[in-house]
Design an enzyme around this catalytic site. Structure first.
Site, short mmCIF file in Angstrom:
data_model
loop_
_atom_site.label_atom_id
_atom_site.label_comp_id
_atom_site.label_asym_id
_atom_site.label_seq_id
_atom_site.Cartn_x
_atom_site.Cartn_y
_atom_site.Cartn_z
N LYS A 76 0.87 -1.18 0.00
CA LYS A 76 0.00 0.00 0.00
C LYS A 76 0.91 1.23 0.00
O LYS A 76 1.92 1.25 0.72
CB LYS A 76 -0.89 -0.04 1.26
CG LYS A 76 -1.91 1.08 1.35
CD LYS A 76 -2.82 0.90 2.56
CE LYS A 76 -3.88 1.97 2.67
NZ LYS A 76 -4.79 1.76 3.82
N SER A 151 -9.70 1.95 2.88
CA SER A 151 -8.83 2.73 2.03
C SER A 151 -7.82 1.89 1.27
O SER A 151 -7.17 2.40 0.36
CB SER A 151 -8.07 3.75 2.89
OG SER A 151 -7.27 3.07 3.86
N SER A 175 -10.01 -0.60 7.02
CA SER A 175 -9.45 -0.55 5.66
C SER A 175 -8.72 -1.79 5.17
O SER A 175 -8.29 -1.81 4.02
CB SER A 175 -8.53 0.65 5.53
OG SER A 175 -9.30 1.81 5.48
N1 GLN Z 1 -13.40 4.31 6.58
C1 GLN Z 1 -12.63 4.66 7.73
C2 GLN Z 1 -12.17 6.09 7.62
O1 GLN Z 1 -12.41 6.67 6.62
C3 GLN Z 1 -11.47 3.72 7.94
C4 GLN Z 1 -10.32 4.00 7.06
C5 GLN Z 1 -9.13 3.14 7.41
O2 GLN Z 1 -9.26 2.11 8.06
N2 GLN Z 1 -7.97 3.61 7.01
O3 GLN Z 1 -11.58 6.62 8.48
#
Ligand code: GLN
Length: 483
Positions: A76, A151, A175
């Site tokens: 990532k 994400s 995410s």
């Molecule tokens: N959807 C959550 C957020 O927007 C989690 C994102 C994540 O786990 N990086 O914060």
């Protein structure tokens, strides 16, 4: 070749059926051919990949072995990679070449993994659809009109499309698990402190945790083995021995106590997903598990608490991107204040700016007690709910998400609608617990995930349960048409 799992690749390399160089060339060609459809990579690292593959083949020729030796993966794009762009999906860091490797990157490279590239992601890991990337949205290989989740949507889409067998990801509020659910993968969010955060660009430091995304629990065990462990460079890393995850996959589920929280099956859950979750419960009962209804009474407060704490930490973490030290700098600033304002205004996208504003507001002198402190108290209540539940059960099971992957753009104008989709995943981050999502069926041709949660440092238990489930089901073997 591209259908092989990490475990199959390790056996193939050991049996000299193919070399890591051959495999790497095949996958790089496949990425060049198919990735334009899904946009899962931000950067490709062909030269690095081929030199790592060659080195891995030489190490094998010299008698070395190891499940990751010569295995192709991707990172990532928030794991720092020395001399390689590390963008965090943001214009702010489009020109940033990290001066060092993240611990996760260094550990996997030392184990002989081959880095094919850096995967697309929501900007600074904020999102659950991978639509906020400066490099464009990622598409779900199961249906190109739908989001892959976020994400870590790039890592998920790439693995689901068989562009590579596994990838690293991070999970601040879901995410890893949510994109795993949306793309028919298995993903593990480890216990907070299990995997080093050194060199993993921070979104919300007390919630962020790196982990593996792959097609099977068996492969997650292999990749997590390479990522986990104490790191003196990360003060929140925990000095606990790392068990042999692969060796622990074959434990019997006889007598395993599975807790199913009644709050999970509320009105917000798609009834078709509820049915698939009940099917997975029946499957685990057949393997000897005992089901018990439990309660997590404070779950309803988790989303508001998370969406105060995460932005608060983000507003602090992202203050370092000021046009002076890292990344983007605006043209011809008039003075220092103009430099800060325009560099941040032009470098960050709208979701990141929204979170910085919410976070700065919640931390401001007049509102700290009302929002931030209150949210921290809720966080403790959420943790206490889990502690009481784990007095009675060995794992907790439920849906990973209330709905399957939505259409691209469907929630872009309503950020809160997207936040609500995190209802099942964020509690594990607030409590620091490990969680796993694995394939459990399909709704309208889109994958659905079942989530398992376990007590601290019981990643091995999650992997064991998921592996036994996968030996008896075939959801995880389904492949998206066209890939
Ligand atoms: N959807 C959550 C957020 O927007 C989690 C994102 C994540 O786990 N990086 O914060």
């Amino acid at each position: 070749m591209h259908h092989m799992t990490l475990a199959e690749i390790a056996r193939g390399l050991a049996d000299k059926k193919f070399s890591s160089v051959e495999l790497t060339q095949t996958l790089l060609a496949r990425i060049a051919q198919l990735d334009p459809q899904i946009n899962s990579f931000i950067s490709l690292t062909q030269d690095l990949a081929l030199s790592q593959a060659k080195a891995a083949d030489e190490r094998r020729a010299n008698g070395e072995s190891g499940a990751l030796l010569g295995a192709p993966i991707a990172h990532k794009d928030l794991f720092c990679t020395q001399g390689i762009r590390t963008s965090c999906g943001s214009k702010m860091l489009d020109n940033f070449k990290a001066p060092y490797d993240a611990t996760v990157v260094a550990k996997l490279a030392a184990a002989g993994a081959v880095t094919l590239g850096k995967t697309n992601m929501d900007e600074f890991a904020m999102g659950s659809a991978n639509e906020s990337s400066w490099y464009g949205a990622v598409k779900n290989p199961w249906n190109l009109e739908h989001v892959p989740g976020g994400s870590s949507g790039g890592s998920a889409a790439a693995v689901a499309a068989r562009l590579l067998p596994a990838a690293t990801a991070t999970d601040t509020g879901g995410s890893i698990r949510q994109p795993a659910a949306f793309t028919n993968l298995t993903g593990v969010k480890p216990t907070y402190g299990r995997v080093s955060r050194w060199g993993m660009i921070a979104y919300a430091s007390s919630l962020d945790q790196g982990g593996p995304l792959a097609r099977t629990a068996e492969d997650c065990a292999i990749l997590l083995q390479g990522m986990a462990g104490f790191d003196p460079n990360d003060s929140t890393s925990i000095d606990e021995p790392v068990p042999d995850y692969s060796a622990g996959l074959n434990g019997s589920l006889q007598g395993l106590r599975i807790g199913v929280p009644k709050e999970y099956f509320s009105a917000g859950l798609d009834p078709r997903i509820a049915e698939l979750i009940h099917n997975s419960i029946k499957e685990l009962e057949k393997l000897g598990a005992v089901i018990k209804e439990i309660s997590l009474p404070n779950m309803q407060h988790a989303i508001p608490a998370y969406y105060v704490i995460a932005p608060a930490e983000a507003s602090s973490n992202l203050s370092r991107f000021d046009g002076v030290r890292f990344g983007y700098r605006c043209e011809n600033p008039e003075n220092l204040e103009d430099l800060y304002k325009r560099s941040r205004g032009e470098g960050f996208g709208s979701e990141v700016q929204r979170r910085i504003m919410v976070g700065a507001y919640a931390l401001s002198a007049g509102y700290y007690d009302a929002y931030y402190l209150k949210a921290q108290k809720i966080r403790r209540l959420v943790k206490n709910d889990f502690m009481s539940a784990f007095n009675e059960v060995d794992i907790i099971l439920g849906p990973t998400t209330p709905n399957p992957a939505w259409k691209l753009g469907a929630k872009s104008s309503d950020p809160v609608a997207a936040y609500l989709e995190d209802v099942y995943t964020i509690t594990a981050n607030l409590a620091g617990l490990p969680g796993l999502s694995m394939p459990a069926g399909f709704v309208d041709g889109l994958p659905v995930g079942v989530q398992l949660l376990a007590p601290y440092f019981q990643e091995g238990r999650l992997l064991n349960v998921a592996h036994q489930y996968q030996l008896n089901t075939d959801w995880h073997t389904r492949t998206p048409t066209g890939f």
